[in-house]
Design a protein around this motif. Structure first.
Motif, PDB file in Angstrom:
ATOM      1  N   GLU A  18     -91.389  17.879  -9.193  1.00  0.00           N
ATOM      2  CA  GLU A  18     -90.529  16.707  -9.841  1.00  0.00           C
ATOM      3  C   GLU A  18     -90.027  15.584  -8.666  1.00  0.00           C
ATOM      4  OE1 GLU A  18     -87.436  14.594 -10.983  1.00  0.00           O
ATOM      5  OE2 GLU A  18     -87.442  15.997  -9.498  1.00  0.00           O
ATOM      6  N   ASP A  62     -93.034  13.453  -7.701  1.00  0.00           N
ATOM      7  CA  ASP A  62     -93.258  12.518  -8.810  1.00  0.00           C
ATOM      8  C   ASP A  62     -92.470  11.466  -8.882  1.00  0.00           C
ATOM      9  OD1 ASP A  62     -94.743  11.782 -11.609  1.00  0.00           O
ATOM     10  OD2 ASP A  62     -92.746  12.165 -12.444  1.00  0.00           O
ATOM     11  N   ARG A  63     -91.018  11.831  -8.687  1.00  0.00           N
ATOM     12  CA  ARG A  63     -90.020  10.805  -8.980  1.00  0.00           C
ATOM     13  C   ARG A  63     -89.857   9.934  -7.706  1.00  0.00           C
ATOM     14  NH1 ARG A  63     -85.003  12.161  -6.930  1.00  0.00           N
ATOM     15  NH2 ARG A  63     -85.430  14.559  -7.421  1.00  0.00           N
ATOM     16  N   GLN A  90     -93.483  15.648 -15.612  1.00  0.00           N
ATOM     17  CA  GLN A  90     -92.351  15.056 -16.589  1.00  0.00           C
ATOM     18  C   GLN A  90     -91.834  16.192 -17.355  1.00  0.00           C
ATOM     19  OE1 GLN A  90     -94.201  11.950 -18.732  1.00  0.00           O
ATOM     20  NE2 GLN A  90     -94.503  10.825 -17.248  1.00  0.00           N
ATOM     21  N   ARG A 146     -89.598  18.100 -15.347  1.00  0.00           N
ATOM     22  CA  ARG A 146     -88.168  17.396 -15.153  1.00  0.00           C
ATOM     23  C   ARG A 146     -87.200  17.819 -16.456  1.00  0.00           C
ATOM     24  NH1 ARG A 146     -90.259  12.621 -14.583  1.00  0.00           N
ATOM     25  NH2 ARG A 146     -89.971  13.063 -12.481  1.00  0.00           N
TER      26      ARG A 146
END
Length: 299
Positions: free
Chosen positions: A18, A21-22, A74, A77
Motif C-alpha cells: 500500500e 502504491d501510495r 487498492q 488499502r
C-alpha cells in the motif's frame, strides 16, 4: 467463512504494498513505515511468492507496481482502513462495541436525538456514532451498520424495519397569509417550497385532496431544516413532517396554511445489510426502536 491461510497475506506485506502504491517508491515507503528499503523489498517479494503473481514491474528504473499489483494495493488499502477503524472502535469502547448509524437530518434532529439519551442510558457499553445522508448509499465497503430511510422499500440489498408513516402538514409564516386558505386548491396561488430528494411531494399532497396539480415549481432545498427556515421567513408554503411542523406552530413561528388533518406521504424505515443483521449493537438498537415507536407502528 475465512479463506484458507495460504490466501491471507501478512499485515506487514500489505502495508508495504500500500505504501509503495501510495508514495511511488520503496525508499519513500520505507521512510513512511520506519523500515529499511531492503525490508520493504523483502515484504513485497514474500507477497509475490505467496500470491504467485508479479506485483512489481522490475524492468523500470523506478519501482512501479504492475496493473495487478496496483489493483491489489487498492483493495488492501480499503481493508487496512477498515481494520484500523475497527481497532479504534474496540479501544474506545471495549465493553459493547459501537453502532455506526446514518440518519436523515430532519428525522435525526427532531425525532431521534431527543429520544437517544434513553438508549444511551440503557446501553452504556454501546457507543452510537451518527452521520447524515439524504439519499440511499451503498453499504458495501462502508463502516455504516444501519441507516434511517424515508420513502418506500426501494433501497436495494437491505433488510427493513418499518418505523412509522411520515405525516405532513402544509405550513407557512403567519405573515404570508392574512388567514389560512379555505381550500387546498387556494395554495396553488402561493409559492410552494420543495425538497430536492422528494420533489413530487406537493403533487402527491394535492392528489390526495383531489386537486389537479402537475409540474409544480418553486424553491428547492436539500434539507428539511433549510426549507423550514425559508418557510419561517415567509418565502413560501412548506410540507413538513408533523414532528417539525407541530413544534414550529407551538412556538408561533409557523401556522397551518389550510385547515385539515395531516396526510401520509411514505414511511420511515431502519435499514441494514444482511451481513450486519446479527451485530450486537444493531440488535439492541432495533429492539429499543421497536419500544419507542410502539407495536402498532411495526408491520
Amino acid at each position: 467463512m475465512i479463506a484458507p491461510r495460504r490466501f491471507l497475506p501478512s499485515i506487514p506485506s500489505l502495508l508495504a504494498l500500500e505504501a509503495v502504491d501510495r508514495l511511488g517508491s520503496a525508499s519513500a515507503a520505507a521512510e513512511d513505515l520506519s523500515l529499511t528499503q531492503s525490508a520493504v523489498s523483502r515484504q513485497l517479494k514474500q507477497l509475490e511468492e505467496q500470491m504467485g503473481v508479479d506485483l512489481i514491474a522490475r524492468d523500470q528504473m523506478r519501482m512501479q507496481l504492475t496493473p495487478a499489483g496496483a489493483g491489489f494495493a487498492q483493495e488492501a488499502r480499503g481493508i487496512l482502513t477498515r481494520l484500523a477503524q475497527a481497532s479504534v472502535k474496540l479501544r474506545a469502547n471495549p465493553d459493547g462495541g459501537s453502532l455506526n448509524l446514518s440518519i436523515l437530518p430532519s428525522f435525526g434532529l427532531h425525532w431521534l436525538a431527543p429520544r437517544l439519551k434513553d438508549f444511551v442510558a440503557g446501553h452504556p457499553g454501546i457507543t452510537v456514532n451518527l452521520q447524515t445522508h439524504n439519499l440511499p448509499f451503498s453499504f458495501e465497503g462502508s463502516t455504516t451498520q444501519a441507516a434511517i430511510h424515508y420513502g418506500t422499500r426501494d433501497w436495494p440489498g437491505v433488510e427493513y424495519l418499518p418505523l412509522m408513516p411520515k405525516h405532513v402538514l402544509p405550513v407557512c409564516a403567519p405573515g404570508l397569509m392574512h388567514a389560512p386558505a379555505a381550500t387546498p386548491e387556494e395554495l396553488l396561488n402561493f409559492p410552494l417550497l420543495h425538497l430536492e430528494t422528494h420533489p413530487d411531494s406537493w403533487e402527491q399532497w394535492f392528489a390526495l385532496h383531489e386537486v389537479p396539480a402537475e409540474k409544480l415549481r418553486g424553491m428547492l432545498f436539500d434539507q428539511s431544516s433549510a426549507m423550514t427556515q425559508a418557510a419561517v421567513h415567509g418565502l413560501g408554503v412548506a410540507l413538513l413532517p408533523t414532528f417539525i411542523a407541530e413544534a414550529e406552530i407551538a412556538q408561533g413561528r409557523l401556522q397551518l396554511a389550510v385547515p385539515g388533518a395531516p396526510v401520509t406521504l411514505g414511511s420511515y424505515f431502519l435499514v441494514w445489510p444482511q451481513d450486519r443483521a446479527t451485530d450486537y449493537p444493531l440488535l439492541k438498537f432495533r429492539d429499543w426502536l421497536i419500544g419507542q415507536i410502539g407495536p402498532q407502528e411495526v408491520s
